[in-house]
Design a protein around this motif. Structure first.
Motif, PDB file in Angstrom:
ATOM      1  N   HIS A 273       0.946  -1.015  -0.436  1.00 25.55           N
ATOM      2  CA  HIS A 273       0.167   0.372   0.344  1.00 25.55           C
ATOM      3  C   HIS A 273       1.359   1.207  -0.156  1.00 25.55           C
ATOM      4  O   HIS A 273       2.256   1.447   0.769  1.00 25.55           O
ATOM      5  N   THR A 275       0.076   4.370   1.752  1.00 28.20           N
ATOM      6  CA  THR A 275       0.490   4.610   2.640  1.00 28.20           C
ATOM      7  C   THR A 275       0.733   3.972   4.298  1.00 28.20           C
ATOM      8  O   THR A 275       1.013   4.532   5.174  1.00 28.20           O
ATOM      9  N   LEU A 276      -0.404   2.978   4.131  1.00 26.60           N
ATOM     10  CA  LEU A 276      -0.559   1.838   5.647  1.00 26.60           C
ATOM     11  C   LEU A 276       0.388   1.236   5.461  1.00 26.60           C
ATOM     12  O   LEU A 276       0.616   0.160   3.931  1.00 26.60           O
ATOM     13  N   LYS A 277       0.805   0.249   5.916  1.00 26.83           N
ATOM     14  CA  LYS A 277       1.639  -0.086   6.160  1.00 26.83           C
ATOM     15  C   LYS A 277       0.988  -1.863   7.464  1.00 26.83           C
ATOM     16  O   LYS A 277       0.413  -1.543   8.188  1.00 26.83           O
ATOM     17  N   ARG A 278       0.776  -3.306   6.905  1.00 29.39           N
ATOM     18  CA  ARG A 278       0.124  -4.200   7.713  1.00 29.39           C
ATOM     19  C   ARG A 278       0.868  -4.902   8.906  1.00 29.39           C
ATOM     20  O   ARG A 278       2.558  -5.083   8.462  1.00 29.39           O
ATOM     21  N   VAL A 283      -3.057  -2.217  10.693  1.00 31.31           N
ATOM     22  CA  VAL A 283      -2.160  -1.482  10.495  1.00 31.31           C
ATOM     23  C   VAL A 283      -1.769   0.235  10.473  1.00 31.31           C
ATOM     24  O   VAL A 283      -2.501   0.366  11.835  1.00 31.31           O
ATOM     25  N   TYR A 285      -0.372   3.701   9.937  1.00 34.70           N
ATOM     26  CA  TYR A 285      -0.019   4.679   9.628  1.00 34.70           C
ATOM     27  C   TYR A 285       1.192   6.081   9.891  1.00 34.70           C
ATOM     28  O   TYR A 285       0.618   5.671  11.249  1.00 34.70           O
ATOM     29  N   THR A 304      -8.043   5.027   5.609  1.00 35.24           N
ATOM     30  CA  THR A 304      -7.682   4.076   6.319  1.00 35.24           C
ATOM     31  C   THR A 304      -8.275   3.023   5.178  1.00 35.24           C
ATOM     32  O   THR A 304      -8.358   3.113   3.810  1.00 35.24           O
ATOM     33  N   GLN A 341      -6.545  -0.377  13.648  1.00 31.65           N
ATOM     34  CA  GLN A 341      -5.534   1.193  12.869  1.00 31.65           C
ATOM     35  C   GLN A 341      -4.344   1.778  14.245  1.00 31.65           C
ATOM     36  O   GLN A 341      -5.094   2.633  14.972  1.00 31.65           O
ATOM     37  N   ILE A 343      -1.743   4.282  14.635  1.00 32.92           N
ATOM     38  CA  ILE A 343      -1.827   6.050  14.130  1.00 32.92           C
ATOM     39  C   ILE A 343      -0.517   6.540  14.458  1.00 32.92           C
ATOM     40  O   ILE A 343      -0.568   7.123  15.899  1.00 32.92           O
TER      41      ILE A 343
END
Length: 390
Positions: A273, A275-278, A283, A285, A304, A341, A343
């Motif tokens: 992705h 901008t997002l990382k698993r 997740v 951010y 998201t 998620q 942040i």
């Protein structure tokens, strides 16, 4: 209807050795064999269930996927939706017996000498099975989070339409094997000191098919299969991960002479992705704030996997602070539980300043509120992340 745990089915522990797994299956196979329990549908279901459990747990690769992902890892994601071991039929099950009971394999079951030699599923004839196919399916993080339906064109061996997969020029070109009388197996009786012993072996004339072709199909030349293309609908459950494999029973290469098709193995590849990382089912951010926004606080919009979401940044937010959006992560396969998620707040510092901006900051530098005041118990970002995920 959800499937039972394979270890519970065989009545063994998770750390059981291959020999213990085989021994447990052998015991159940004898107990619930159809010849020993005629017209008992409950026993037949248990017989198939035990065979399915053994098929997964006796294979190191499948066992590892099952231990990690459960039924979804070996294709049992939808409890009968076309994936995995649940597609086994009696021919598949009896093909295992050469390894389990030391029998002759393809032509008939070693149980014949135990239970009277009753014929099953096509008279005990040996049925060929097509080879498995392996494909790779790339998924975005959003598709992984919500599940996906894909239409994939696969080049493979398909059944010959000219001869309907029989390999023969026409129906009159197929005759019953004279050696085995169509059973696909030959029986031999030998005298021993313990009495007469009956053994069963694959017919050498027809190779277990029970029939012979006198005139071959002009298109497939007697193979029953040709090279072709098939569009396959793949329903991928939510929560899969990179490197995970799913299996679709019967969607692999067609088998010669109308046998059982192989399976389609689907390897999942996750597309990174922007901008997002698993991180597992969570997740992460990285949110970058200016010093002013962090000091004064404001309402920020963050991406998201479900779209945009607004969050409140409290005045005086420090760099490295972790905020959480509950339930905005990746779901577990076959579960209602969903990750979060996280942040991670980063304070961004400008590199180039105008003379006016520099003058303003020089004045603020002398203010006590702009002097660093680290707390005694401040922890690093990595310490915070470790505590959070633990």
């Amino acid at each position: 209807m959800s499937k039972r745990d394979y270890y519970d089915v065989l009545g063994i522990a998770k750390n059981s050795s291959p020999e213990e797994i085989k021994k447990a299956y052998r015991k159940l196979a004898i107990k619930y064999h159809p010849d020993k329990n005629p017209n008992d549908h409950t026993a037949e279901d248990k017989f198939k269930e035990a065979a399915e459990a053994y098929e997964i747990l006796s294979n190191p690769e499948k066992k590892q996927r099952y231990d990690h992902y459960g039924h979804a890892g070996v294709g049992g994601a939808s409890g009968g939706g076309g994936y995995g071991g649940g597609g086994m039929n009696m021919e598949d099950i009896f093909s295992q017996f050469g390894d389990i009971f030391g029998g002759g394999g393809g032509g008939g079951s070693p149980f014949d000498s135990f239970f009277g030699g009753q014929q099953r599923g096509g008279g005990g004839r040996r049925v060929a099975k097509g080879s498995n196919l392996r494909i790779k399916v790339k998924l975005t993080l959003e598709e992984i989070a919500h599940g996906a339906e894909k239409k994939i064109k696969v080049n493979k061996q398909v059944s010959c339409k000219t001869c309907d997969g029989s390999g023969a020029k026409d129906k009159s070109s197929i005759s019953t094997c004279q050696t085995c009388g169509g059973s696909g197996a030959v029986r031999r009786v030998t005298n021993t000191i313990l009495g007469q012993m009956q053994t069963t072996a694959t017919c050498p004339t027809c190779n277990g098919s029970g029939s012979q072709i006198t005139s071959k199909c002009n298109v497939c030349h007697g193979e029953g299969t040709v090279r072709g293309e098939e569009t396959i609908d793949i329903n991928i459950p939510a929560g899969v991960s990179d490197g995970m494999q799913l299996s679709m029973s019967g969607k692999g290469n067609a088998a010669p002479n109308g046998g059982i098709p192989g399976d389609l193995i689907i390897l999942i590849e996750e597309i990174a992705h922007e901008t997002l990382k698993r991180e597992g089912n969570n997740v992460v951010y990285d949110l970058h704030l200016s010093i002013i926004d962090a000091a004064l606080g404001f309402s920020a919009e963050v991406p998201t996997i479900d779209g945009k979401a607004k969050i409140k940044i409290e005045p005086g937010t420090q760099s490295g602070k972790l905020l959480r959006l509950k339930g905005k992560g990746i779901p577990e396969v076959n579960s209602y539980h969903r990750g979060d998620q996280i942040i991670h707040v980063n304070i961004w510092t400008p590199k180039a300043l105008s003379s006016e901006e520099r003058s303003m900051l020089e004045k603020l530098r002398e203010s006590p509120n702009f002097k660093p005041q680290p707390g005694k118990n401040d922890k690093s970002f990595f310490e915070k992340m470790k505590e959070y995920f633990e």
